[in-house]
Design an enzyme around this catalytic site. Structure first.
Site, short mmCIF file in Angstrom:
data_model
loop_
_atom_site.label_atom_id
_atom_site.label_comp_id
_atom_site.label_asym_id
_atom_site.label_seq_id
_atom_site.Cartn_x
_atom_site.Cartn_y
_atom_site.Cartn_z
N PHE A 127 -4.44 2.88 14.69
CA PHE A 127 -4.78 3.89 13.69
C PHE A 127 -5.89 3.33 12.82
O PHE A 127 -5.86 2.14 12.50
CB PHE A 127 -3.56 4.20 12.79
CG PHE A 127 -2.67 5.28 13.35
CD1 PHE A 127 -1.93 5.05 14.50
CD2 PHE A 127 -2.59 6.51 12.72
CE1 PHE A 127 -1.12 6.04 15.02
CE2 PHE A 127 -1.77 7.50 13.23
CZ PHE A 127 -1.03 7.27 14.38
N ASP B 15 -4.17 -6.30 4.89
CA ASP B 15 -5.26 -7.12 5.43
C ASP B 15 -5.32 -8.47 4.74
O ASP B 15 -5.89 -9.41 5.25
CB ASP B 15 -6.60 -6.40 5.24
CG ASP B 15 -6.70 -5.16 6.10
OD1 ASP B 15 -6.16 -5.19 7.23
OD2 ASP B 15 -7.28 -4.15 5.66
N LYS C 32 -13.80 -0.14 15.19
CA LYS C 32 -12.51 -0.83 15.22
C LYS C 32 -11.94 -0.83 16.65
O LYS C 32 -11.40 -1.82 17.13
CB LYS C 32 -11.54 -0.11 14.26
CG LYS C 32 -10.16 -0.75 14.16
CD LYS C 32 -9.36 -0.13 13.03
CE LYS C 32 -7.95 -0.69 12.98
NZ LYS C 32 -7.11 -0.11 11.96
N ASN D 295 0.86 -1.20 0.00
CA ASN D 295 0.00 0.00 0.00
C ASN D 295 0.89 1.24 0.00
O ASN D 295 2.11 1.14 0.02
CB ASN D 295 -0.95 -0.02 1.21
CG ASN D 295 -0.18 -0.11 2.50
OD1 ASN D 295 0.60 0.77 2.85
ND2 ASN D 295 -0.39 -1.21 3.22
#
Ligand SMILES: Cc1cc2nc3c(=O)[nH]c(=O)nc-3n(C[C@H](O)[C@H](O)[C@H](O)COP(=O)(O)O)c2cc1C
Length: 396
Positions: free
Chosen positions: A326, A279, A340, A210
């Protein structure tokens, strides 16, 4: 002591400009990176060459000069890099221009363009200092968080014995150190930080990753170290310099990051997970050979990676540690961050959107366990790091 701190040092045309030479020299001895900018009038009192020699950097007197440093837009790049802008001596004229938002020379343009802390050391005739317009301008700047030091009482260049002398270089340097080197309020604590993106290999040369630059995590690690903590930084691949005096563990994949975090978990008082961990990872990896180029489509099946935050949340002694995550969300930022936070049993979550990737600044919100949300406008990642650490410290 000021290693890796960039300071923009403004010199305006007070007779006290000669004292700025000692100031620059002292800051250099403390290993600061100093960039001097002078007003045109100041160059009539002390030569730019003096400051160039003392600072080791070109002196910026003219924004349009071809001799500026080789940076994309030099004055803006420097304004962004600076941790502190010092103006010493600062004339009544410069105080007035800054208070009025006027940027008609290099010094005022760089000062107004910088988000860094500002330290102003005025020097002027006592009647000028007492002039109501000057007082009004000083008040305005103080309201905008400009720090002032002096002026002091004493013998002035005009012969009067009154207020108006610039503070002594030693006092100005001490004030600069106080502004740049924070209190050692994390001494004795071990802070574990993760940073950067991870790479999930497809074959020996290709991977899924990413856009994370690692800048936020590195800024947190540096800020924690500056505040006296022992710091372990677990980092995915980045282009960033190795931070000083910090244990750096380099990893590649989400699995590698999890292993490293678990290795240092036991000693950590706070774990701040700023890394953008993949992920998903390819279910199968061509370990030995590169997948050959083909005419037809190929399919890469992805499987979820192990969730590092969830794994930590289940570890023994979790409650004795502060866990900060985060959340990068492209929609329903706060709502998703809260979700989350609950799922991963975090103490704090830093919510931000994808506009912060790669840049040097971040706009973010801090959400705590009680659902309280504090919003912060765009600011340098170094400053954001200290705000986050202030909250971590408040939790113990
Ligand atoms: C020898 C000399 C000393 C000066 N000292 C001061 C001073 O201490 N403070 C001040 O505000 N202006 C002082 N001035 C006036 C400023 O130089 C003048 O206001 C100038 O326009 C300010 O330019 P600058 O702010 O762009 O440097 C002095 C002028 C001269 C000629």
């Amino acid at each position: 002591m000021l290693k890796s701190k960039t300071i923009i040092f403004g010199v305006s045309s007070s007779i006290a400009a000669y004292k700025a030479c000692e100031l620059v020299s002292r800051l250099k001895k403390l290993e600061a990176e100093v960039w001097v900018t002078m007003t045109e009038e100041a160059t009539k009192l002390v030569t730019p060459l003096t400051f160039r020699t003392l600072s080791g950097n070109p002196v910026i007197t003219d924004l349009f000069s071809p001799e500026l440093p080789h940076l994309p837009v030099p004055h803006i790049s420097l304004a962004k890099m600076a941790a502190l802008v010092i103006i010493a001596p600062c004339t009544a004229n410069i105080i007035g221009k800054l208070a009025g938002g006027i940027a008609d020379d290099a010094l005022t343009t760089m000062t107004l363009a910088s988000n860094a802390k500002k330290l102003v050391a005025p020097a002027m005739n006592s009647e000028m200092w007492r002039n109501p317009m000057v007082s009004e301008n000083v008040k305005k700047l103080k309201e905008l968080n400009y720090e002032f030091i002096g002026p002091e009482e004493g013998k002035l260049a005009c012969g009067d014995e009154d207020i108006g002398r610039m503070s002594e270089p030693e006092e100005i340097v001490n004030k600069a150190i106080n502004l740049l080197v924070p209190e050692q309020d994390l001494k004795g604590k071990h802070v574990l930080v993760t940073a950067g993106g991870t790479r999930e290999a497809i074959d020996p040369v290709r991977y899924i990753s990413n856009r994370s630059s690692g800048k936020m995590g590195y800024a947190i690690a540096r800020a924690a170290r500056e505040r006296g903590a022992t710091v372990t930084l677990v980092s995915g691949p980045t282009n960033l310099d190795r931070p000083l005096d910090i244990r750096l563990i380099k990893v590649e994949s989400a699995g590698g990051m999890l292993e490293a975090v678990l290795d240092y978990y036991n000693n950590a008082h706070a774990i701040i997970m700023a890394a953008a961990v993949s992920d998903f990872a390819p279910r199968k990896r061509n370990k030995k050979s590169k997948i050959k180029k083909k005419k037809e489509d190929i399919r890469i099946e992805l499987k979820p990676t192990e969730d590092i935050l969830k794994t930590i949340a289940r570890q023994k002694g979790r409650k004795k540690r502060i866990l900060v995550g985060f959340a990068l969300e492209t929609e329903d930022l706060i709502e998703n961050a809260k979700k989350k936070m609950k799922e991963k049993d975090l103490d704090l979550i830093i919510a931000n959107d994808d506009s912060n990737f790669e840049g040097n600044a971040i706009k973010f919100s801090i959400v705590d366990r009680n659902g309280k949300v504090e919003d912060y406008s765009q600011q340098p990642k170094d400053q954001a790091a200290h705000i986050i650490l202030d909250r971590v410290k408040d939790l113990g």
